[in-house]
Design a protein around this motif. Structure first.
Motif, PDB file in Angstrom:
ATOM      1  N   PHE A   2       1.847   9.242  -5.590  1.00 51.92           N
ATOM      2  CA  PHE A   2       2.425  10.722  -5.303  1.00 51.92           C
ATOM      3  C   PHE A   2       3.175  11.092  -6.386  1.00 51.92           C
ATOM      4  O   PHE A   2       3.198  12.347  -6.751  1.00 51.92           O
ATOM      5  CB  PHE A   2       3.001  10.509  -4.158  1.00 51.92           C
ATOM      6  CG  PHE A   2       3.796  11.769  -3.597  1.00 51.92           C
ATOM      7  CD1 PHE A   2       2.989  12.910  -3.020  1.00 51.92           C
ATOM      8  CD2 PHE A   2       5.258  11.934  -3.810  1.00 51.92           C
ATOM      9  CE1 PHE A   2       3.510  14.185  -2.725  1.00 51.92           C
ATOM     10  CE2 PHE A   2       5.812  13.232  -3.461  1.00 51.92           C
ATOM     11  CZ  PHE A   2       5.132  14.321  -3.008  1.00 51.92           C
ATOM     12  N   MET A   3       4.092  10.191  -6.861  1.00 48.48           N
ATOM     13  CA  MET A   3       5.028  10.589  -7.912  1.00 48.48           C
ATOM     14  C   MET A   3       4.475  11.016  -9.326  1.00 48.48           C
ATOM     15  O   MET A   3       4.911  12.123  -9.932  1.00 48.48           O
ATOM     16  CB  MET A   3       6.126   9.784  -8.145  1.00 48.48           C
ATOM     17  CG  MET A   3       7.156   9.547  -6.823  1.00 48.48           C
ATOM     18  SD  MET A   3       7.945  11.142  -6.343  1.00 48.48           S
ATOM     19  CE  MET A   3       8.956  11.436  -7.635  1.00 48.48           C
ATOM     20  N   ALA A   4       3.398  10.317  -9.508  1.00 49.86           N
ATOM     21  CA  ALA A   4       2.743  10.694 -10.840  1.00 49.86           C
ATOM     22  C   ALA A   4       1.839  11.934 -10.719  1.00 49.86           C
ATOM     23  O   ALA A   4       1.893  12.957 -11.555  1.00 49.86           O
ATOM     24  CB  ALA A   4       1.634   9.451 -11.082  1.00 49.86           C
ATOM     25  N   ASN A   5       1.140  12.058  -9.330  1.00 54.33           N
ATOM     26  CA  ASN A   5       0.554  13.595  -9.160  1.00 54.33           C
ATOM     27  C   ASN A   5       1.503  14.663  -9.347  1.00 54.33           C
ATOM     28  O   ASN A   5       1.169  15.719  -9.774  1.00 54.33           O
ATOM     29  CB  ASN A   5      -0.189  13.471  -7.737  1.00 54.33           C
ATOM     30  CG  ASN A   5      -1.325  12.393  -7.865  1.00 54.33           C
ATOM     31  OD1 ASN A   5      -1.636  12.196  -8.989  1.00 54.33           O
ATOM     32  ND2 ASN A   5      -2.069  11.938  -6.840  1.00 54.33           N
ATOM     33  N   LYS A   6       2.911  14.375  -8.591  1.00 53.64           N
ATOM     34  CA  LYS A   6       3.692  15.383  -8.737  1.00 53.64           C
ATOM     35  C   LYS A   6       4.119  15.589 -10.111  1.00 53.64           C
ATOM     36  O   LYS A   6       4.272  16.835 -10.503  1.00 53.64           O
ATOM     37  CB  LYS A   6       4.935  15.193  -7.758  1.00 53.64           C
ATOM     38  CG  LYS A   6       5.923  16.243  -7.627  1.00 53.64           C
ATOM     39  CD  LYS A   6       7.205  15.838  -6.953  1.00 53.64           C
ATOM     40  CE  LYS A   6       8.242  17.002  -6.799  1.00 53.64           C
ATOM     41  NZ  LYS A   6       8.693  17.435  -7.992  1.00 53.64           N
ATOM     42  N   SER A   7       4.129  15.020 -10.735  1.00 51.61           N
ATOM     43  CA  SER A   7       4.725  15.072 -12.271  1.00 51.61           C
ATOM     44  C   SER A   7       3.745  15.584 -13.171  1.00 51.61           C
ATOM     45  O   SER A   7       3.881  16.856 -13.704  1.00 51.61           O
ATOM     46  CB  SER A   7       4.962  13.745 -12.882  1.00 51.61           C
ATOM     47  OG  SER A   7       5.306  13.802 -14.347  1.00 51.61           O
ATOM     48  N   SER A   8       2.547  15.166 -12.898  1.00 53.27           N
ATOM     49  CA  SER A   8       1.363  15.981 -13.291  1.00 53.27           C
ATOM     50  C   SER A   8       1.190  17.499 -13.047  1.00 53.27           C
ATOM     51  O   SER A   8       0.899  18.390 -13.786  1.00 53.27           O
ATOM     52  CB  SER A   8       0.104  15.329 -12.918  1.00 53.27           C
ATOM     53  OG  SER A   8      -1.074  15.900 -13.702  1.00 53.27           O
ATOM     54  N   PHE A   9       1.309  17.540 -11.651  1.00 51.19           N
ATOM     55  CA  PHE A   9       1.344  18.960 -11.049  1.00 51.19           C
ATOM     56  C   PHE A   9       2.528  20.065 -11.803  1.00 51.19           C
ATOM     57  O   PHE A   9       2.021  21.077 -12.115  1.00 51.19           O
ATOM     58  CB  PHE A   9       1.316  18.745  -9.366  1.00 51.19           C
ATOM     59  CG  PHE A   9       1.284  20.319  -8.994  1.00 51.19           C
ATOM     60  CD1 PHE A   9       0.026  20.932  -8.761  1.00 51.19           C
ATOM     61  CD2 PHE A   9       2.652  21.001  -8.600  1.00 51.19           C
ATOM     62  CE1 PHE A   9       0.196  22.299  -8.158  1.00 51.19           C
ATOM     63  CE2 PHE A   9       2.537  21.872  -8.010  1.00 51.19           C
ATOM     64  CZ  PHE A   9       1.366  22.541  -7.787  1.00 51.19           C
ATOM     65  N   SER A  39       0.800  -1.115  -0.282  1.00 53.36           N
ATOM     66  CA  SER A  39       0.142   0.003   0.029  1.00 53.36           C
ATOM     67  C   SER A  39       0.849   1.411   0.030  1.00 53.36           C
ATOM     68  O   SER A  39       0.435   2.109  -0.734  1.00 53.36           O
ATOM     69  CB  SER A  39      -0.793  -0.029   1.205  1.00 53.36           C
ATOM     70  OG  SER A  39      -1.865  -1.142   1.109  1.00 53.36           O
ATOM     71  N   PHE A  40       1.839   1.400   0.979  1.00 50.26           N
ATOM     72  CA  PHE A  40       2.672   2.459   0.984  1.00 50.26           C
ATOM     73  C   PHE A  40       3.659   2.296  -0.367  1.00 50.26           C
ATOM     74  O   PHE A  40       3.641   3.678  -0.904  1.00 50.26           O
ATOM     75  CB  PHE A  40       3.843   2.411   2.156  1.00 50.26           C
ATOM     76  CG  PHE A  40       3.332   2.907   3.270  1.00 50.26           C
ATOM     77  CD1 PHE A  40       3.546   4.323   3.535  1.00 50.26           C
ATOM     78  CD2 PHE A  40       2.803   2.313   4.251  1.00 50.26           C
ATOM     79  CE1 PHE A  40       2.981   5.032   4.559  1.00 50.26           C
ATOM     80  CE2 PHE A  40       2.138   2.985   5.584  1.00 50.26           C
ATOM     81  CZ  PHE A  40       2.436   4.296   5.554  1.00 50.26           C
ATOM     82  N   GLY A  41       3.775   1.536  -1.084  1.00 54.38           N
ATOM     83  CA  GLY A  41       4.555   1.582  -2.427  1.00 54.38           C
ATOM     84  C   GLY A  41       3.480   2.288  -3.457  1.00 54.38           C
ATOM     85  O   GLY A  41       3.856   2.993  -4.180  1.00 54.38           O
ATOM     86  N   LYS A  42       2.278   1.796  -3.497  1.00 53.22           N
ATOM     87  CA  LYS A  42       1.293   2.150  -4.448  1.00 53.22           C
ATOM     88  C   LYS A  42       1.234   3.687  -4.046  1.00 53.22           C
ATOM     89  O   LYS A  42       0.983   4.536  -4.954  1.00 53.22           O
ATOM     90  CB  LYS A  42       0.078   1.358  -4.434  1.00 53.22           C
ATOM     91  CG  LYS A  42       0.216   0.125  -5.039  1.00 53.22           C
ATOM     92  CD  LYS A  42      -0.980  -0.829  -4.528  1.00 53.22           C
ATOM     93  CE  LYS A  42      -0.784  -2.264  -5.422  1.00 53.22           C
ATOM     94  NZ  LYS A  42      -1.773  -2.970  -5.170  1.00 53.22           N
ATOM     95  N   ALA A  43       0.839   4.064  -2.715  1.00 51.96           N
ATOM     96  CA  ALA A  43       0.960   5.494  -2.438  1.00 51.96           C
ATOM     97  C   ALA A  43       1.918   6.286  -3.036  1.00 51.96           C
ATOM     98  O   ALA A  43       2.009   7.511  -3.649  1.00 51.96           O
ATOM     99  CB  ALA A  43       0.695   5.470  -1.213  1.00 51.96           C
ATOM    100  N   GLY A  44       3.240   5.737  -2.757  1.00 48.35           N
ATOM    101  CA  GLY A  44       4.383   6.419  -3.407  1.00 48.35           C
ATOM    102  C   GLY A  44       4.442   6.863  -4.913  1.00 48.35           C
ATOM    103  O   GLY A  44       4.904   7.819  -5.290  1.00 48.35           O
TER     104      GLY A  44
END
Length: 115
Positions: free
Chosen positions: A45-52, A37-42
């Motif tokens: 997070f990285m995908a969202n940061k890249s999109s942002f 779960s923590f791996g998927k959340a990470g």
């Protein structure tokens, strides 16, 4: 409370928090489901940061404000041009140094005829 007591208290709190965090992460890492779960959340997070970051860059471009990447690229180009200008200046100095001795040499004098 004396300063030594405050420092001692802060050290104890820091130690407790480090032990608590270490225990928490050890517990998470021992549980496969939590680790996954923590791996998927990470990853999310990285995908969202890249999109942002991409969206912010597009917005800055839309309002004609340079982004960090634009400034970084411009700095790299300026550094390259500065080094080329320095090299050109060095070459010009060398050429001028070779020409000066020829100009500085006085022309040969003719011997005067005895009268």
């Amino acid at each position: 409370m004396a300063r030594g007591d405050n420092d001692n208290l802060m050290d104890k709190l820091r130690q407790m928090s480090e032990e608590g965090i270490t225990g928490f992460f050890n517990e998470i890492m021992s549980n496969d489901r939590m680790r996954s779960s923590f791996g998927k959340a990470g990853e999310r997070f990285m995908a969202n940061k890249s999109s942002f970051d991409r969206n912010v860059e597009q917005m800055l471009d839309f309002v004609n404000i340079p982004s960090k990447r634009d400034v970084r690229d411009l700095k790299a180009r300026l550094d390259h041009l500065s080094s080329q200008l320095l090299n050109l200046s060095i070459k010009l100095d060398r050429v001028l140094d070779h020409e000066e001795p020829a100009k500085a040499k006085p022309p040969p004098r003719r011997a005067k005829k005895p009268s």
